[in-house]
Design a protein around this motif. Structure first.
Motif, mmCIF file in Angstrom:
data_model
loop_
_atom_site.group_PDB
_atom_site.id
_atom_site.type_symbol
_atom_site.label_atom_id
_atom_site.label_comp_id
_atom_site.label_asym_id
_atom_site.label_seq_id
_atom_site.Cartn_x
_atom_site.Cartn_y
_atom_site.Cartn_z
ATOM 1 N N ARG A 9 -4.375 0.889 -17.462
ATOM 2 C CA ARG A 9 -4.379 -0.222 -16.051
ATOM 3 C C ARG A 9 -4.748 -1.843 -16.343
ATOM 4 N NH1 ARG A 9 -4.051 3.761 -10.488
ATOM 5 N NH2 ARG A 9 -2.204 1.618 -10.645
ATOM 6 N N ARG A 10 -5.070 -2.470 -15.676
ATOM 7 C CA ARG A 10 -4.750 -3.608 -16.002
ATOM 8 C C ARG A 10 -5.158 -4.610 -14.191
ATOM 9 N NH1 ARG A 10 -1.123 -5.046 -20.011
ATOM 10 N NH2 ARG A 10 -0.384 -6.816 -17.969
ATOM 11 N N SER A 11 -6.101 -4.741 -14.047
ATOM 12 C CA SER A 11 -6.124 -5.471 -12.795
ATOM 13 C C SER A 11 -5.367 -7.568 -13.201
ATOM 14 C CB SER A 11 -7.286 -5.548 -11.992
ATOM 15 O OG SER A 11 -8.516 -6.213 -13.265
ATOM 16 N N LEU A 12 -5.570 -7.556 -11.383
ATOM 17 C CA LEU A 12 -5.293 -8.644 -10.852
ATOM 18 C C LEU A 12 -5.673 -9.724 -12.023
ATOM 19 C CD1 LEU A 12 -2.592 -10.507 -9.746
ATOM 20 C CD2 LEU A 12 -4.419 -10.881 -8.178
ATOM 21 N N LEU A 13 -7.354 -9.802 -11.949
ATOM 22 C CA LEU A 13 -8.321 -10.895 -12.129
ATOM 23 C C LEU A 13 -8.245 -11.005 -13.449
ATOM 24 C CD1 LEU A 13 -10.353 -11.706 -10.408
ATOM 25 C CD2 LEU A 13 -11.895 -10.124 -10.951
ATOM 26 N N GLN A 14 -8.190 -10.060 -14.443
ATOM 27 C CA GLN A 14 -8.266 -9.589 -15.525
ATOM 28 C C GLN A 14 -6.822 -10.708 -16.334
ATOM 29 O OE1 GLN A 14 -7.526 -5.706 -17.320
ATOM 30 N NE2 GLN A 14 -9.333 -5.401 -17.276
ATOM 31 N N ASP A 15 -5.428 -10.388 -15.693
ATOM 32 C CA ASP A 15 -4.592 -11.120 -16.062
ATOM 33 C C ASP A 15 -4.598 -12.483 -15.637
ATOM 34 O OD1 ASP A 15 -1.945 -8.965 -15.391
ATOM 35 O OD2 ASP A 15 -3.146 -9.057 -16.973
ATOM 36 N N LEU A 16 -4.853 -13.046 -14.500
ATOM 37 C CA LEU A 16 -5.223 -14.374 -13.522
ATOM 38 C C LEU A 16 -6.443 -14.837 -15.074
ATOM 39 C CD1 LEU A 16 -5.516 -14.132 -10.257
ATOM 40 C CD2 LEU A 16 -4.415 -15.865 -11.331
ATOM 41 N N ASN A 17 -7.446 -14.079 -15.305
ATOM 42 C CA ASN A 17 -8.086 -15.090 -15.831
ATOM 43 C C ASN A 17 -8.059 -15.391 -17.591
ATOM 44 O OD1 ASN A 17 -10.733 -15.026 -13.847
ATOM 45 N ND2 ASN A 17 -11.497 -12.896 -14.463
ATOM 46 N N ARG A 18 -7.543 -14.203 -18.284
ATOM 47 C CA ARG A 18 -6.532 -14.667 -19.154
ATOM 48 C C ARG A 18 -6.232 -15.515 -19.084
ATOM 49 N NH1 ARG A 18 -7.768 -15.219 -24.027
ATOM 50 N NH2 ARG A 18 -6.009 -14.680 -25.744
ATOM 51 N N HIS A 19 -5.054 -15.591 -18.292
ATOM 52 C CA HIS A 19 -3.654 -16.701 -18.308
ATOM 53 C C HIS A 19 -4.704 -18.152 -18.633
ATOM 54 C CE1 HIS A 19 -0.111 -18.270 -17.601
ATOM 55 N NE2 HIS A 19 -1.034 -19.210 -16.255
ATOM 56 N N ALA A 20 -5.499 -17.902 -17.132
ATOM 57 C CA ALA A 20 -6.672 -19.834 -16.981
ATOM 58 C C ALA A 20 -7.052 -20.267 -18.253
ATOM 59 C CB ALA A 20 -7.493 -19.120 -16.089
ATOM 60 N N ALA A 21 -8.003 -18.598 -18.705
ATOM 61 C CA ALA A 21 -8.131 -19.456 -20.303
ATOM 62 C C ALA A 21 -6.821 -20.026 -21.381
ATOM 63 C CB ALA A 21 -9.037 -17.903 -20.876
ATOM 64 N N VAL A 22 -6.585 -19.249 -21.183
ATOM 65 C CA VAL A 22 -5.890 -20.107 -22.169
ATOM 66 C C VAL A 22 -4.952 -21.142 -21.803
ATOM 67 C CG1 VAL A 22 -2.942 -19.673 -23.212
ATOM 68 C CG2 VAL A 22 -4.047 -17.711 -23.493
ATOM 69 N N VAL A 23 -4.206 -21.266 -20.565
ATOM 70 C CA VAL A 23 -3.600 -22.249 -20.543
ATOM 71 C C VAL A 23 -5.223 -23.724 -20.405
ATOM 72 C CG1 VAL A 23 -2.791 -24.104 -17.929
ATOM 73 C CG2 VAL A 23 -1.956 -21.756 -18.561
ATOM 74 N N LEU A 24 -6.465 -23.416 -20.236
ATOM 75 C CA LEU A 24 -7.296 -24.259 -20.379
ATOM 76 C C LEU A 24 -7.024 -24.808 -21.033
ATOM 77 C CD1 LEU A 24 -9.471 -23.731 -17.708
ATOM 78 C CD2 LEU A 24 -8.432 -25.982 -17.386
ATOM 79 N N GLU A 25 -7.455 -24.224 -22.371
ATOM 80 C CA GLU A 25 -6.875 -24.158 -24.118
ATOM 81 C C GLU A 25 -6.250 -25.543 -24.995
ATOM 82 O OE1 GLU A 25 -6.561 -21.048 -26.617
ATOM 83 O OE2 GLU A 25 -8.462 -19.421 -25.313
ATOM 84 N N GLY A 26 -5.052 -25.237 -24.393
ATOM 85 C CA GLY A 26 -3.388 -26.042 -24.316
ATOM 86 C C GLY A 26 -3.069 -25.952 -24.957
ATOM 87 N N ARG A 27 -2.626 -27.616 -25.166
ATOM 88 C CA ARG A 27 -0.877 -26.809 -26.493
ATOM 89 C C ARG A 27 -1.496 -27.293 -27.764
ATOM 90 N NH1 ARG A 27 3.331 -25.109 -26.285
ATOM 91 N NH2 ARG A 27 4.879 -25.685 -23.794
ATOM 92 N N ASN A 28 -2.255 -27.102 -28.308
ATOM 93 C CA ASN A 28 -2.660 -28.035 -29.767
ATOM 94 C C ASN A 28 -2.053 -26.965 -30.440
ATOM 95 O OD1 ASN A 28 -4.107 -30.105 -28.984
ATOM 96 N ND2 ASN A 28 -5.805 -28.678 -28.554
ATOM 97 N N ILE A 29 -1.802 -25.858 -30.256
ATOM 98 C CA ILE A 29 -1.175 -24.524 -31.280
ATOM 99 C C ILE A 29 0.268 -25.309 -31.507
ATOM 100 C CG2 ILE A 29 -0.713 -22.801 -32.233
ATOM 101 C CD1 ILE A 29 -3.088 -21.487 -29.893
ATOM 102 N N GLY A 30 0.930 -25.307 -29.655
ATOM 103 C CA GLY A 30 2.365 -25.270 -30.497
ATOM 104 C C GLY A 30 2.531 -27.182 -30.977
#
Lengths: 303, 616
Positions: B318-339
């Motif tokens: 199982r994965r909880s909502l908190l985990q998904d949210l946190n991970r998503h937020a971390a990635v969005v904050l890292e930004g688009r440098n890779i792209g």
């Protein structure tokens, strides 16, 4: 622990030491009278005291032959007891009294020195030193003190014989991190004041209209040190860095400098009078001597 | 071989005419077999904008679709895929060559002047028509070739409208919608669930779930095709959404690859652990236990908001909502440098290839992300030395003063010199200004007397009332800077017209002179603006510009003088007062010009003299 205590004073509490130019020879020649000037200055002092309850103001009068403390806002005996002059704000009653006494004393001293003919400059070096002594005392009184700065209201021209003493005071102010602001109301440029403000990080301004002096003072010089980070104050276009030579006290812009103590001379000397180091033969003379020999040698094969 | 047997279709529905397609130097030629048909085609290679082709493996025939810059498209049907790919390769090579040659040409055409579009010119005319003053300035300077068009309009961009200012392209950031929010389209009838995958979504999935990225690199294309990979991934997502842990466990046991998607993300967990280990407890707490969001199971809120009790053995599925949210937020904050680096094409080839989900491109995305993570991991790795250094720093900061050993600083001996030497040497001869001692004494005496009187005056009268007159305050407000003083003189004159009904000086001038004065004011401002902005002079263009400006300024100066003389004598003094700041500004500019010129000639003279000496 030390840093915590000093934080009890908020950032914008300031101690303003005002150096007031009371040189009679200067005030004789200006169009603005001394009383008009004083009214601007007194209103300005009121404004500074009104900015913050903990602000302090000290006034030092710079005379022709002497200087003295004339007003200290932290003393309680400021309210004048006399009844005449009921129009004057009571706060400054004692200031004016002391100023009058000071001028009387200065006049007596000036009569004594009749043989000294010099440019009608006021004793800036003396009042700067007195200001710095007062500030040093404030620093040593404990951690709880306002942020000091010096404001120099000067109209008299610079006296080059005071160059060394003024520069020493400027460097001590720099070391103490006390900015020296300067407001020059005379006609010529003052190199000392420009250098002072430049070196210590203060503001220099020479207002052209003495009618509006109060406005200049409150908009430029009333800001405390913390607020200066957010306010754009006038920057000088250029600074006059001319020095006076140590031997004749003339203002020069090109001269000889001792490499040991950095004293400035206008002509070539055999020995430095400040530190006693002996100067070697100048490179220029040596080069001239050897090049003339070389020229003779070079010309021989051509001919 | 650059000849192929093809069928040319002008559109998809067209049956196609058979013929031969030839690729020559810069030209693509199609000659139909039937000489009577008129579908001969000649396409210049630079005109080809893009190529599209059908994929091998689909049931469609080998089509190559070329679209040119005018928007037409030509479809060629090849006999087999090999031919099509060969032709495609040749075309892209030719296009690449054209691309290289092309940039040289435009540089020669656009030299100094910007290429103005018709719309821009119209806009400029419109603005000039509306503003007569501007028109006058324009006529005076641009038509006499003192200033060029561009210089004139350079400072007036606001008038020309904001569109002419090129907007800088904004970089599009990551979406804040979570990956798990992608809803598939379900087809009730055939029980099929269709997911729409775009490269955006793939990028986001790879950024958020490093385990999936790793699995992609490992499995595709060796173990399975990309389509299978994504099918399995979405099956795992579907299983998560059904919250049926028993089924999930069962499927995971069966299918090894599926299990990878169902397990908690190991790579993430490892990264979080490293971050915690790297934190210096004496500095700020950058990461703490809470950062390890992969193990925050205690909240237990599932993605759709319901609470559920978790069985311990199936907990990992199982994965909880908190985990998904946190991970998503971390990635969005890292930004688009890779792209940014990813989508720059490594060769011209890929930019002309049309694809929706191309396996090679997705792979490159995955690998690039993996590389970036490697680099950042290597930077932050805790080597043995780094550990030692951290421990040393911690002990230094946490030390207690009283427990330290006494420090013996090296001392220098005092050397006290006699201070009298210093003070006495300073009293040299003082330069005396010749002034009679007697007169000085009298002056001083008088001066002190007047000073004392002043103080008495202020004590009796009190402070000045009003302290400052309003006009003076107004002038002080506009005090600094050369341009401002110009404005001040004219505007105080102008304002007095408005504020007081008193007759102003400007009114008394004859109308022509008044207009002239005002015109001179604006034109001198314009000239001075351009003059001061071209210093320091670094190019010959600036040099000629300054020369022209100086001539125009001397012209203005003489015109001002003439105007002063022409006016009646009673107004002359006032007019000269009005005109004086302008002349002063011009004088300052002339002085600067002369000084600069002198400096340059001196430098060049010295330089040439030096050369002469050296050669001898």
């Amino acid at each position: 622990m030390a840093s915590v205590a000093s934080k009890l004073y908020s950032d914008d509490v300031s101690l303003l030491v005002l150096l007031l130019d009371t040189n009679p020879l200067f005030w004789d020649t200006t169009s603005t009278t001394f009383s008009q000037f004083l009214s601007h200055v007194l209103a300005f002092l009121n404004a500074v005291l009104g900015l913050n309850q903990l602000n302090q103001v000290v006034v030092i009068a710079t005379g022709y032959s002497s200087c003295d403390y004339v007003y200290d806002s932290s003393l309680t005996s400021n309210v004048s007891s006399e009844s005449r002059g009921a129009r004057m704000p009571a706060l400054f009653g004692s200031l004016l009294e002391k100023l009058e006494d000071f001028i009387g004393r200065d006049a007596e001293l000036a009569e004594g020195d009749e043989h000294v003919d010099r440019i009608a400059s006021s004793l800036l070096s003396g009042s700067l030193s007195m200001a710095l002594c007062y500030i040093q005392r404030v620093f040593r009184s404990g951690h709880l003190h306002p942020q000091p700065r010096i404001l120099c209201l000067q109209g008299s021209p610079d006296g080059p014989e005071q160059y060394v003493a003024v520069m020493n005071s400027i460097f001590s102010a720099q070391r103490l991190m006390v900015p020296i602001d300067s407001c020059y109301i005379g006609t010529q440029n003052s190199a000392f004041l420009q250098q002072a403000s430049y070196i210590t990080g203060g503001v220099h301004h020479a207002p052209k209209q003495l009618d509006g002096l109060f406005q200049f003072l409150t908009t430029i010089f009333a800001t405390d040190l913390h607020t200066r980070g957010f306010v754009q104050l006038p920057k000088p276009v250029g600074v006059d860095f001319r020095a006076s030579c140590f031997c004749h006290k003339k203002t020069i812009d090109m001269g000889y400098v001792c490499s040991v103590c950095l004293s400035i001379f206008c002509e070539h000397h055999k020995k430095c009078s400040t530190c006693g180091s002996v100067f070697g033969q100048s490179k220029l003379d040596a080069a001239n001597a050897s090049s003339s020999v070389n020229d003779r040698k070079r010309r021989a094969p051509d001919s | 071989m650059s000849d192929w047997q093809v069928k040319y279709k002008s559109s998809l529905k067209d049956r196609g005419t058979e013929g031969i397609l030839k690729l020559r130097e810069g030209i693509l030629l199609f000659v139909p077999n039937d000489p009577t048909s008129d579908s001969k085609l000649k396409v210049l290679t630079p005109n080809i904008k893009s190529q599209k082709y059908t994929k091998e493996g689909s049931k469609k025939p080998a089509w190559l679709n070329l679209s040119n810059k005018q928007g037409d498209s030509h479809i060629f049907e090849f006999q087999n895929y090999q031919d099509m790919h060969a032709c495609r390769a040749l075309i892209t090579k030719a296009l690449a060559k054209c691309e290289e040659e092309q940039p040289k040409k435009p540089a020669a055409v656009l030299t100094s002047a910007e290429q103005l579009s018709i719309a821009d010119l119209e806009l400029r005319f419109k603005v000039l028509r509306e503003n007569i003053e501007l028109q006058r300035l324009h006529k005076e300077f641009v038509e006499t070739k003192v200033l060029t068009e561009d210089e004139f309009w350079a400072t007036r961009k606001k008038l020309l409208g904001k569109d002419s200012i090129r907007k800088s392209k904004q970089q599009v950031g990551l979406k804040s919608m979570m990956v798990s929010g992608i809803k598939p389209s379900t087809d009730g009838r055939t029980n099929r669930v269709t997911f729409n995958l775009t490269s955006e979504i793939i990028f986001q999935i790879f950024a958020e779930k490093p385990a999936v990225r790793q699995a992609f690199i490992n499995y595709v294309p060796s173990k399975m095709t990309e389509k299978d990979f994504w099918t399995k991934y979405f099956r795992a997502e579907y299983l998560y959404s059904t919250k049926n842990t028993a089924v999930a466990a069962a499927e995971a046991a069966e299918d090894e690859e599926l299990a990878v998607f169902l397990k908690p993300d190991e790579i993430l967990a490892q990264e979080a652990r490293q971050k915690i280990r790297r934190v210096d407890p004496t500095l700020d707490m950058e990461a703490d236990q809470g950062d390890d969001y992969t193990h925050l199971m205690d909240h237990g809120i599932q993605r759709d908001g319901t609470m559920d009790v978790v069985e311990p053995q199936n907990g990992q599925f199982r994965r909880s909502l908190l985990q998904d949210l946190n991970r998503h937020a971390a990635v969005v904050l890292e930004g688009r440098n890779i792209g940014k680096h990813l989508f720059a094409p490594p060769s011209i080839l890929s930019s002309y290839v049309f694809h929706d989900v191309d396996s090679e491109n997705t792979r490159s995305v995955a690998e690039a992300l993996a590389r970036v993570k490697q680099v950042s991991k290597a930077d932050g790795e805790t080597t043995k030395d780094a550990n030692q250094e951290r421990l040393a720093r911690m002990s230094r900061l946490a030390e207690m003063e009283d427990l330290q050993a006494p420090q013996n600083f090296p001392l220098a001996p005092l050397s006290i010199k006699d201070p009298r030497d210093y003070f006495e040497s300073q009293q040299g001869n003082v330069v005396n200004e010749p002034r009679g001692a007697g007169t000085l004494k009298r002056n001083v005496h008088e001066a002190y007397g007047s000073l004392k009187e002043s103080i008495l005056e202020i004590r009796t009268k009190g402070l000045r009332d009003p302290l400052i007159k309003p006009e003076v305050a107004f002038e002080v407000l506009f005090y600094p800077v050369v341009f401002r003083s110009l404005t001040q003189t004219i505007s105080t004159a102008k304002n007095i017209i408005g504020k007081n009904p008193r007759e102003s000086f400007l009114d008394r001038l004859p109308k022509s002179t008044r207009d002239e004065v005002l015109h001179h004011w604006t034109s001198i401002q314009e000239l001075l603006k351009h003059f001061w902005s071209s210093y320091p002079i670094t190019t010959t263009y600036l040099h000629t510009k300054v020369g022209k400006l100086k001539d125009a300024m001397s012209n203005s100066y003489s015109q001002l003088e003439a105007m002063k003389e022409s006016v009646q004598s009673e107004l002359r003094h006032q007019l000269s007062l009005l005109v004086r700041p302008m002349q002063q500004a011009l004088d300052a500019a002339f002085q600067h010009y002369d000084a600069d010129l002198q400096r340059r000639t001196a430098k060049s003279a010295r330089g040439s003299a030096g050369e002469a000496n050296g050669s001898v």
